[in-house]
Motif scaffolding. Structure first.
Motif, PDB file in Angstrom:
ATOM      1  N   LEU A  89       0.827  -1.207   0.000  1.00  0.00           N
ATOM      2  CA  LEU A  89       0.000   0.000   0.000  1.00  0.00           C
ATOM      3  C   LEU A  89       0.864   1.261   0.000  1.00  0.00           C
ATOM      4  O   LEU A  89       0.485   2.288  -0.576  1.00  0.00           O
ATOM      5  CB  LEU A  89      -0.937   0.003   1.216  1.00  0.00           C
ATOM      6  N   LYS A 351      -5.723  -2.513   4.937  1.00  0.00           N
ATOM      7  CA  LYS A 351      -6.415  -1.494   4.155  1.00  0.00           C
ATOM      8  C   LYS A 351      -7.189  -0.538   5.060  1.00  0.00           C
ATOM      9  O   LYS A 351      -7.221   0.680   4.818  1.00  0.00           O
ATOM     10  CB  LYS A 351      -7.362  -2.155   3.144  1.00  0.00           C
ATOM     11  N   TYR A 354      -4.801   1.815   6.834  1.00  0.00           N
ATOM     12  CA  TYR A 354      -4.115   2.686   5.882  1.00  0.00           C
ATOM     13  C   TYR A 354      -4.978   3.885   5.494  1.00  0.00           C
ATOM     14  O   TYR A 354      -4.487   5.021   5.418  1.00  0.00           O
ATOM     15  CB  TYR A 354      -3.734   1.884   4.637  1.00  0.00           C
ATOM     16  N   GLN A 368      -1.790   6.396   5.730  1.00  0.00           N
ATOM     17  CA  GLN A 368      -1.594   7.158   4.499  1.00  0.00           C
ATOM     18  C   GLN A 368      -1.282   8.600   4.792  1.00  0.00           C
ATOM     19  O   GLN A 368      -0.380   9.206   4.195  1.00  0.00           O
ATOM     20  CB  GLN A 368      -2.851   7.047   3.611  1.00  0.00           C
TER      21      GLN A 368
END
Length: 373
Positions: A89, A351, A354, A368
């Protein structure tokens, strides 16, 4: 050419090769969002550091890795671990290698220091054999920093500037409960400490260890809470009768909640000036794993109380044995074995942490956003 010129030429060559390596990595697929990724933890994220040591906490045999592109590597699941997915990612073209096989210029892209059975406390996991505790993992990172300094010509300011842009992940604490506090036949901590006192002792040690990482250059740090380990197949197999196979061990869960609450407060202290210029992210693994169970169907899981591979009740009394036949449809299982999630579960968890905007998963920002700082 004089000796000084030879040394300079060698230095220029090393730097040139180093940056060629970095640029080549960035050219693959997509550019990584951060220059390097360093990982600390236990078997949830170990990717082979325990392969060469004398321990029962190892997974370098089939069917572990049955769905991993490189086969059996020492990962304690059927495919990718949480940090493998996170590395993808973040845009890394390759998986972060284990420190046991990483030296020299390769360290500047990151390394995985995690070790199965390890904990915050040095004695944690001794019942399973050798391992690298968090203290040892931090010490190994200190050695890695010394090695990396050669490629910055001993300029620790330049190295610290570089490391400040990297992501550091630390997931510790599970084994301090599973393979220490709640194992009275092997450890005395359960009688030496109340659950409050033990959580406080762990957090004091962990705070010191994370501060050491900060002193070595870490600035963007992800720390994960301990998951709902009172509900893993191992605990369901040990503590439940045949008539109540879905009941969790709430004594363990209550102890975990105490530790997790203190860890989140520690992150707040670090971010609010205790460690200047640091940005810590707290991942609430307890809440996220609980969510996977409560909303299993929406994630595609049909089996949440049994391991895909294992022995005994809930496939949780003994972990996956060498060459044992695993379940066929691993995508439907939340747990791979008595302790560890399947690859599919790791993908969901990575996910969510993130990109999630909910503080129930990542606090105060997601990974992120941390990478973009």
């Amino acid at each position: 050419m004089g000796s000084g010129g030879a040394v300079l030429s060698e230095y220029v060559l090393v730097v040139y090769l180093l940056w060629l390596t970095i640029l080549a990595g960035r050219a693959c697929s997509q550019e990584a969002q951060v220059p390097c990724f360093f990982i600390f933890g236990d078997s949830l994220v170990d990717n082979g550091n325990n392969n060469g040591i004398l321990t029962l906490a190892r997974a370098n045999y089939r069917p572990y890795g049955i769905d991993f592109p490189q086969g059996t590597t020492g990962r304690f699941t059927n495919g990718r671990t949480y940090v493998d997915v996170l590395a993808q990612l973040l845009g890394f073209p390759n998986y972060i290698p284990p420190y046991a096989r990483t030296r020299g210029s390769a360290l500047v892209r990151g390394a995985n220091f995690a070790s199965g059975a390890s904990g915050i406390r040095d004695e944690t996991g001794n019942n399973l054999g050798d391992h690298m505790s968090m203290n040892q993992q931090v010490a190994n990172f200190g050695r890695a920093v010394q090695q990396m300094s050669r490629y910055f010509r001993g300029d620790f300011n330049a190295l610290n500037s570089y490391l400040s842009k990297c992501i550091f992940y630390s997931g510790m604490g599970s084994n301090d409960y599973l393979n220490n506090y709640f194992m009275p036949d092997f450890y005395s901590t359960g009688s030496d400490y109340t659950i409050n006192a033990f959580a406080a002792a762990l957090l004091q040690d962990y705070s010191r260890q994370l501060t050491q990482l900060y002193n070595f250059g870490a600035r963007k740090v992800v720390v994960t809470a301990v998951g709902q380990i009172g509900c893993i197949p191992y605990q369901l197999a040990r503590y439940n009768s045949n008539n109540s196979s879905s009941r969790c061990n709430e004594d363990i869960n209550k102890a975990i909640i105490l530790f997790n609450s203190g860890l989140r407060k520690m992150v707040d202290r670090f971010n609010k000036g205790q460690l200047p210029a640091a940005n810590f992210v707290f991942l609430d693994s307890y809440q996220s794993t609980k969510d996977l169970v409560l909303n299993a169907r929406s994630y595609g899981f049909e089996v949440v109380d049994k391991g895909c591979c294992g022995v005994g009740r809930n496939n949780g009394q003994i972990t996956c044995l060498p060459l044992q036949q695993a379940c066929d449809d691993r995508r439907k299982y939340l747990f791979w074995d008595a302790f560890h999630p399947t690859e599919v579960a790791n993908i969901v968890l990575a996910k969510k942490s993130y990109t999630s905007k909910s503080h129930s998963y990542a606090y105060p920002i997601n990974i992120q956003q941390l990478a973009m700082l």
